[in-house]
Design an enzyme around this catalytic site. Structure first.
Site, PDB file in Angstrom:
ATOM      1  N   TYR A 137      14.922  -7.923  21.917  1.00  0.00           N
ATOM      2  CA  TYR A 137      14.108  -6.948  22.649  1.00  0.00           C
ATOM      3  C   TYR A 137      13.714  -7.516  24.024  1.00  0.00           C
ATOM      4  O   TYR A 137      14.106  -7.011  25.053  1.00  0.00           O
ATOM      5  CB  TYR A 137      12.830  -6.626  21.850  1.00  0.00           C
ATOM      6  CG  TYR A 137      12.941  -5.525  20.819  1.00  0.00           C
ATOM      7  CD1 TYR A 137      14.126  -5.275  20.151  1.00  0.00           C
ATOM      8  CD2 TYR A 137      11.841  -4.739  20.497  1.00  0.00           C
ATOM      9  CE1 TYR A 137      14.210  -4.267  19.194  1.00  0.00           C
ATOM     10  CE2 TYR A 137      11.915  -3.723  19.546  1.00  0.00           C
ATOM     11  CZ  TYR A 137      13.098  -3.500  18.894  1.00  0.00           C
ATOM     12  OH  TYR A 137      13.175  -2.503  17.952  1.00  0.00           O
ATOM     13  N   SER A 170      13.725 -15.251  18.713  1.00  0.00           N
ATOM     14  CA  SER A 170      13.443 -16.233  17.659  1.00  0.00           C
ATOM     15  C   SER A 170      14.692 -16.485  16.823  1.00  0.00           C
ATOM     16  O   SER A 170      15.319 -15.540  16.347  1.00  0.00           O
ATOM     17  CB  SER A 170      12.330 -15.725  16.736  1.00  0.00           C
ATOM     18  OG  SER A 170      11.149 -15.513  17.458  1.00  0.00           O
ATOM     19  N   GLU A 253       7.328  -4.352  12.366  1.00  0.00           N
ATOM     20  CA  GLU A 253       7.128  -5.758  12.744  1.00  0.00           C
ATOM     21  C   GLU A 253       5.631  -6.069  12.782  1.00  0.00           C
ATOM     22  O   GLU A 253       5.185  -7.076  12.246  1.00  0.00           O
ATOM     23  CB  GLU A 253       7.767  -6.027  14.114  1.00  0.00           C
ATOM     24  CG  GLU A 253       7.587  -7.476  14.551  1.00  0.00           C
ATOM     25  CD  GLU A 253       8.215  -7.778  15.915  1.00  0.00           C
ATOM     26  OE1 GLU A 253       8.712  -6.845  16.570  1.00  0.00           O
ATOM     27  OE2 GLU A 253       8.178  -8.957  16.314  1.00  0.00           O
TER      28      GLU A 253
HETATM   29  C1  LIG Z   1       6.183 -16.557  18.359  1.00  0.00           C
HETATM   30  C2  LIG Z   1       6.901 -15.517  19.180  1.00  0.00           C
HETATM   31  C3  LIG Z   1       8.090 -14.985  18.714  1.00  0.00           C
HETATM   32  C4  LIG Z   1       8.777 -14.011  19.469  1.00  0.00           C
HETATM   33  N1  LIG Z   1       9.972 -13.565  18.996  1.00  0.00           N
HETATM   34  C5  LIG Z   1      10.662 -12.647  19.712  1.00  0.00           C
HETATM   35  C6  LIG Z   1      11.933 -12.204  19.250  1.00  0.00           C
HETATM   36  O1  LIG Z   1      12.449 -12.660  18.214  1.00  0.00           O
HETATM   37  N2  LIG Z   1      12.592 -11.274  19.968  1.00  0.00           N
HETATM   38  C7  LIG Z   1      12.069 -10.740  21.106  1.00  0.00           C
HETATM   39  O2  LIG Z   1      12.709  -9.853  21.663  1.00  0.00           O
HETATM   40  N3  LIG Z   1      10.866 -11.160  21.593  1.00  0.00           N
HETATM   41  C8  LIG Z   1      10.160 -12.110  20.917  1.00  0.00           C
HETATM   42  N4  LIG Z   1       8.944 -12.570  21.398  1.00  0.00           N
HETATM   43  C9  LIG Z   1       8.462 -12.084  22.697  1.00  0.00           C
HETATM   44  C10 LIG Z   1       7.239 -11.194  22.595  1.00  0.00           C
HETATM   45  O3  LIG Z   1       7.560  -9.958  22.031  1.00  0.00           O
HETATM   46  C11 LIG Z   1       6.668 -11.066  24.023  1.00  0.00           C
HETATM   47  O4  LIG Z   1       6.223 -12.360  24.399  1.00  0.00           O
HETATM   48  C12 LIG Z   1       5.496 -10.089  24.078  1.00  0.00           C
HETATM   49  O5  LIG Z   1       5.964  -8.778  23.923  1.00  0.00           O
HETATM   50  C13 LIG Z   1       4.715 -10.199  25.405  1.00  0.00           C
HETATM   51  O6  LIG Z   1       5.560 -10.076  26.488  1.00  0.00           O
HETATM   52  P1  LIG Z   1       5.525 -11.163  27.692  1.00  0.00           P
HETATM   53  O7  LIG Z   1       5.652 -12.529  27.070  1.00  0.00           O
HETATM   54  O8  LIG Z   1       6.565 -10.755  28.692  1.00  0.00           O
HETATM   55  O9  LIG Z   1       4.086 -11.068  28.325  1.00  0.00           O
HETATM   56  P2  LIG Z   1       3.601 -10.052  29.450  1.00  0.00           P
HETATM   57  O10 LIG Z   1       3.971  -8.664  29.082  1.00  0.00           O
HETATM   58  O11 LIG Z   1       4.049 -10.563  30.779  1.00  0.00           O
HETATM   59  O12 LIG Z   1       2.048 -10.212  29.322  1.00  0.00           O
HETATM   60  C14 LIG Z   1       1.309 -11.277  29.941  1.00  0.00           C
HETATM   61  C15 LIG Z   1      -0.175 -10.986  29.705  1.00  0.00           C
HETATM   62  O13 LIG Z   1      -0.541  -9.758  30.369  1.00  0.00           O
HETATM   63  C16 LIG Z   1      -1.118  -8.858  29.440  1.00  0.00           C
HETATM   64  N5  LIG Z   1      -0.703  -7.483  29.725  1.00  0.00           N
HETATM   65  C17 LIG Z   1       0.546  -7.050  30.036  1.00  0.00           C
HETATM   66  N6  LIG Z   1       0.539  -5.712  30.223  1.00  0.00           N
HETATM   67  C18 LIG Z   1      -0.736  -5.300  30.007  1.00  0.00           C
HETATM   68  C19 LIG Z   1      -1.385  -4.026  30.033  1.00  0.00           C
HETATM   69  N7  LIG Z   1      -0.709  -2.912  30.308  1.00  0.00           N
HETATM   70  N8  LIG Z   1      -2.705  -3.968  29.754  1.00  0.00           N
HETATM   71  C20 LIG Z   1      -3.401  -5.098  29.440  1.00  0.00           C
HETATM   72  N9  LIG Z   1      -2.840  -6.338  29.414  1.00  0.00           N
HETATM   73  C21 LIG Z   1      -1.537  -6.428  29.685  1.00  0.00           C
HETATM   74  C22 LIG Z   1      -0.565  -9.283  28.085  1.00  0.00           C
HETATM   75  O14 LIG Z   1      -1.380  -8.846  27.018  1.00  0.00           O
HETATM   76  C23 LIG Z   1      -0.540 -10.799  28.226  1.00  0.00           C
HETATM   77  O15 LIG Z   1      -1.801 -11.346  27.968  1.00  0.00           O
HETATM   78  C24 LIG Z   1       8.244 -13.548  20.691  1.00  0.00           C
HETATM   79  C25 LIG Z   1       7.027 -14.083  21.165  1.00  0.00           C
HETATM   80  C26 LIG Z   1       6.370 -15.074  20.430  1.00  0.00           C
HETATM   81  C27 LIG Z   1       5.093 -15.648  20.962  1.00  0.00           C
END
Ligand SMILES: Cc1cc2nc3c(=O)[nH]c(=O)nc-3n(C[C@H](O)[C@H](O)[C@H](O)COP(=O)(O)OP(=O)(O)OC[C@H]3O[C@@H](n4cnc5c(N)ncnc54)[C@H](O)[C@@H]3O)c2cc1C
Length: 388
Positions: A137, A170, A253
């Site tokens: 994703y 992951s 999920e």
């Molecule tokens: C342990 C772990 C396993 C994972 N495994 C997978 C996987 O297998 N496959 C996969 O595809 N992804 C995976 N992920 C990724 C995960 O889905 C993303 O990290 C998550 O969706 C957040 O996206 P980002 O890291 O780009 O953060 P961002 O979207 O950049 O967010 C950064 C910060 O800004 C805040 N923020 C962003 N938009 C808003 C809003 N509109 N309003 C308020 N606050 C906001 C967020 O809450 C966060 O605090 C994994 C993540 C972790 C930690």
């Protein structure tokens, strides 16, 4: 033993007898940590013959996916029967025989949106732990705002040709297949040009690079797709209609992550740790421990109520945001308390096992599967119907 309706008592007796005869003694330690769980897949190395046997026996009965239809290798159990199976397994401390993203995420989505051919091809292999799936994703520019994804798919004859980069995938390096969100129409509105594709990882067009964490572990990968190919029959649902499937899968999920966190927390008993640390007499710690335990129980009951209310095979919708958020909060509080009760003893770090490792891992709970800020926003807008 809980009281059963007369109709269910023979089922409980049958399950108890079967488990007693078939669950190897080595698999009765209740272990839930990452390294002892069986994830299955072509590359999975069983730790013991007992672990392999336990998976095989449970899969033969369809009890790795107890409520999936028998036609697809599942157990065909009702919710009440499944609960009895869970209780009887817990009674002897039986390990969960298989944990996988196929069981937790892809399977429910295929049951809901997959073609008959896709269900028959993929679900039995998930039940038997033959194929390990990962989730494609997130992208470097698409996390919370997932629909901004830009990995592209172009149809060439019978084949989708996929190019782009996924991140935080992951266990991609240990997986056989990936379910990925791919932009298949660049001109359509953001949410309407995305398709949900099933792609074999075992091809030259896919490269995974593990991301090394400060702990030394590498649970995530960057996944590069360069002219990766998949047959056009591997689109789940209709082309360009993948967003609905993506959202449905996310509700599974999130509900799964929320409930799983409770299972993990239950594996490490808070009262036992506080007792061991000699801090249970401290009135502040005692009160906070009680609060954690009561909140944990209330959470478990709420999760069970939602599971009962949800139609079999269907997601629980936006309520999954509440479960994900609360599961995260309770798990974090519980581990914080264990850390403060154990003091310097908690810093005695031995590999990835132990309270300190679990405490550090809780930091990711509020990010994975959608961040807590995003969960609060879903709760505010879609459940409480508050203004933007
Ligand atoms: C342990 C772990 C396993 C994972 N495994 C997978 C996987 O297998 N496959 C996969 O595809 N992804 C995976 N992920 C990724 C995960 O889905 C993303 O990290 C998550 O969706 C957040 O996206 P980002 O890291 O780009 O953060 P961002 O979207 O950049 O967010 C950064 C910060 O800004 C805040 N923020 C962003 N938009 C808003 C809003 N509109 N309003 C308020 N606050 C906001 C967020 O809450 C966060 O605090 C994994 C993540 C972790 C930690």
């Amino acid at each position: 033993m809980p009281e059963d309706s007369a109709a269910l008592a023979p089922f409980r007796a049958e399950v108890a007898a079967w488990l007693s005869a078939n669950c190897p003694h080595e698999m009765r330690d209740g272990a839930t940590d990452h390294d002892t769980i069986c994830w299955g897949g072509r590359r999975f190395a069983f730790q013991s013959e007992a672990q392999r046997l336990w998976l095989e026996r449970m899969a033969d009965r369809g009890w790795t996916a107890p409520r999936w239809p028998r036609a697809y290798g599942g157990g065909g159990l009702t919710r009440a029967q499944d609960k009895i199976l869970e209780e009887e397994m817990a009674r002897i401390g039986a390990r969960v025989p298989l944990f996988s993203f196929g069981l937790m995420m892809l399977g429910p989505a295929l049951l809901e949106f997959g073609s008959e051919a896709q269900k028959r091809e993929h679900l039995p292999k998930i039940v038997r732990g033959e194929i390990r799936w990962c989730q494609g994703y997130s992208e470097p520019g698409a996390g919370s705002d997932l629909a901004s994804l830009s990995t592209s798919g172009v149809l060439e004859g019978e084949t989708w040709v996929v190019n782009g980069q996924k991140i935080w995938t992951s266990y991609a390096d240990q997986s056989d297949m990936i379910f990925a969100l791919v932009r298949t129409d660049r001109d359509a509105p953001k949410h309407e040009g995305i398709s949900f594709l099933l792609i074999d990882m075992d091809q030259p067009g896919i490269e995974t690079r593990p991301i090394r964490l400060i702990s030394g572990r590498s649970p995530f990968c960057e996944t590069f797709l360069t002219d990766a190919r998949t047959h056009k029959d591997n689109v789940v649902g209709a082309v360009n209609a993948g967003w609905a499937i993506a959202k449905f899968l996310l509700t599974h999920e999130r509900a799964g992550v929320g409930s799983f966190l409770q299972t993990l927390a239950a594996g490490r008993s808070l009262p036992e740790i506080l007792d061991h640390a000699g801090t249970l007499d401290d009135p502040v710690i005692h009160a906070e421990a009680l609060r954690c335990e009561v909140d944990g129980l209330a959470f478990a009951l709420t999760a069970e109520r939602y599971a009962d209310e949800a139609k079999a095979g269907k997601g629980i919708g936006d309520a999954s945001a509440m479960l994900k958020y609360m599961g995260t909060e309770i798990n974090k509080r519980r581990l914080e308390l264990m850390m403060s009760a154990l003091g310097t003893e908690a810093t005695d770090w031995d590999g990835d096992d132990g309270v300190a490792a679990d405490w550090l891992r809780t930091k990711a709970n509020s990010i994975e599967g959608g961040t807590s800020e995003i969960m609060l926003s879903i709760i505010a807008r879609r459940i409480l119907e508050l203004p933007q």
